[in-house]
Design a protein around this motif. Structure first.
Motif, PDB file in Angstrom:
ATOM      1  N   UNK A  90       0.835  -1.203   0.000  1.00  0.00           N
ATOM      2  CA  UNK A  90       0.000   0.000   0.000  1.00  0.00           C
ATOM      3  C   UNK A  90       0.870   1.253   0.000  1.00  0.00           C
ATOM      4  N   UNK A  91       1.951   1.225   0.744  1.00  0.00           N
ATOM      5  CA  UNK A  91       2.861   2.364   0.807  1.00  0.00           C
ATOM      6  C   UNK A  91       3.486   2.632  -0.557  1.00  0.00           C
ATOM      7  N   UNK A  92       3.942   1.555  -1.218  1.00  0.00           N
ATOM      8  CA  UNK A  92       4.558   1.687  -2.536  1.00  0.00           C
ATOM      9  C   UNK A  92       3.529   2.199  -3.536  1.00  0.00           C
ATOM     10  N   UNK A  93       2.308   1.676  -3.481  1.00  0.00           N
ATOM     11  CA  UNK A  93       1.250   2.125  -4.388  1.00  0.00           C
ATOM     12  C   UNK A  93       0.963   3.615  -4.179  1.00  0.00           C
ATOM     13  N   UNK A  94       0.933   4.034  -2.927  1.00  0.00           N
ATOM     14  CA  UNK A  94       0.687   5.448  -2.620  1.00  0.00           C
ATOM     15  C   UNK A  94       1.795   6.334  -3.171  1.00  0.00           C
ATOM     16  N   UNK A  95       3.029   5.930  -2.964  1.00  0.00           N
ATOM     17  CA  UNK A  95       4.162   6.700  -3.480  1.00  0.00           C
ATOM     18  C   UNK A  95       4.163   6.734  -5.001  1.00  0.00           C
ATOM     19  N   UNK A  96       3.842   5.588  -5.592  1.00  0.00           N
ATOM     20  CA  UNK A  96       3.792   5.491  -7.039  1.00  0.00           C
ATOM     21  C   UNK A  96       2.701   6.407  -7.598  1.00  0.00           C
ATOM     22  N   UNK A  97       1.559   6.416  -6.948  1.00  0.00           N
ATOM     23  CA  UNK A  97       0.460   7.296  -7.376  1.00  0.00           C
ATOM     24  C   UNK A  97       0.883   8.763  -7.284  1.00  0.00           C
ATOM     25  N   UNK A  98       1.540   9.131  -6.194  1.00  0.00           N
ATOM     26  CA  UNK A  98       2.024  10.507  -6.033  1.00  0.00           C
ATOM     27  C   UNK A  98       3.010  10.877  -7.140  1.00  0.00           C
ATOM     28  N   UNK A  99       3.935   9.956  -7.435  1.00  0.00           N
ATOM     29  CA  UNK A  99       4.936  10.211  -8.481  1.00  0.00           C
ATOM     30  C   UNK A  99       4.275  10.352  -9.848  1.00  0.00           C
ATOM     31  N   UNK A 100       3.299   9.482 -10.137  1.00  0.00           N
ATOM     32  CA  UNK A 100       2.588   9.545 -11.415  1.00  0.00           C
ATOM     33  C   UNK A 100       1.853  10.876 -11.521  1.00  0.00           C
ATOM     34  N   UNK A 101       1.195  11.296 -10.451  1.00  0.00           N
ATOM     35  CA  UNK A 101       0.484  12.578 -10.454  1.00  0.00           C
ATOM     36  C   UNK A 101       1.461  13.739 -10.648  1.00  0.00           C
ATOM     37  N   UNK A 102       2.600  13.675  -9.968  1.00  0.00           N
ATOM     38  CA  UNK A 102       3.612  14.735 -10.104  1.00  0.00           C
ATOM     39  C   UNK A 102       4.142  14.777 -11.538  1.00  0.00           C
ATOM     40  N   UNK A 103       4.388  13.601 -12.116  1.00  0.00           N
ATOM     41  CA  UNK A 103       4.876  13.553 -13.504  1.00  0.00           C
ATOM     42  C   UNK A 103       3.820  14.095 -14.459  1.00  0.00           C
ATOM     43  N   UNK A 104       2.563  13.750 -14.214  1.00  0.00           N
ATOM     44  CA  UNK A 104       1.470  14.272 -15.049  1.00  0.00           C
ATOM     45  C   UNK A 104       1.410  15.785 -14.994  1.00  0.00           C
ATOM     46  N   UNK A 105       1.547  16.325 -13.788  1.00  0.00           N
ATOM     47  CA  UNK A 105       1.549  17.780 -13.611  1.00  0.00           C
ATOM     48  C   UNK A 105       2.735  18.413 -14.333  1.00  0.00           C
ATOM     49  N   UNK A 106       3.900  17.772 -14.227  1.00  0.00           N
ATOM     50  CA  UNK A 106       5.097  18.276 -14.911  1.00  0.00           C
ATOM     51  C   UNK A 106       4.928  18.252 -16.428  1.00  0.00           C
ATOM     52  N   UNK A 107       4.313  17.187 -16.948  1.00  0.00           N
ATOM     53  CA  UNK A 107       4.084  17.087 -18.396  1.00  0.00           C
ATOM     54  C   UNK A 107       3.139  18.195 -18.856  1.00  0.00           C
TER      55      UNK A 107
END
Length: 98
Positions: free
Chosen positions: A14-31
């Motif tokens: 769950x922790x890894x999934x949460x971090x992964x979701x945050x990173x994906x959202x951050x990358x989406x925002x950066x794109x």
């Protein structure tokens, strides 16, 4: 394991999934931000290109105006010469008619 208490592997997942979701959202925002900057840059390039074309057109108009002014100065000089010549001829004619 006791019921209701997640095992450590499950908590880690769950922790890894949460971090992964945050990173994906951050990358989406950066794109999205990068896309906006690229579009702004593209628009800026278009505007600079249009400004350069307008400047070339203005430069041509200025050069044409300078050429016209030079020609008018020559014509003015010729007209002044003819006015002076005709004044001299008029004086000579008056002198002859006396």
């Amino acid at each position: 394991m006791a019921a209701g208490v997640p095992d450590p592997q499950s908590r880690f997942g769950h922790s890894v999934k949460g971090l992964l979701t945050e990173k994906v959202n951050a990358c989406g925002t950066d794109v999205i931000a990068l896309t906006k900057q690229v579009l702004k840059g593209s628009r800026s390039s278009e505007l600079l290109g249009q400004a350069a074309r307008n400047m070339v057109l203005q430069e041509d108009a200025i050069l044409h105006s300078e050429d016209s002014l030079r020609k008018m100065a020559i014509i003015t000089t010729h007209l002044q010469y003819h006015v002076e010549l005709s004044s001299n001829l008029q004086d000579q004619l008056k002198h002859l008619l006396k």
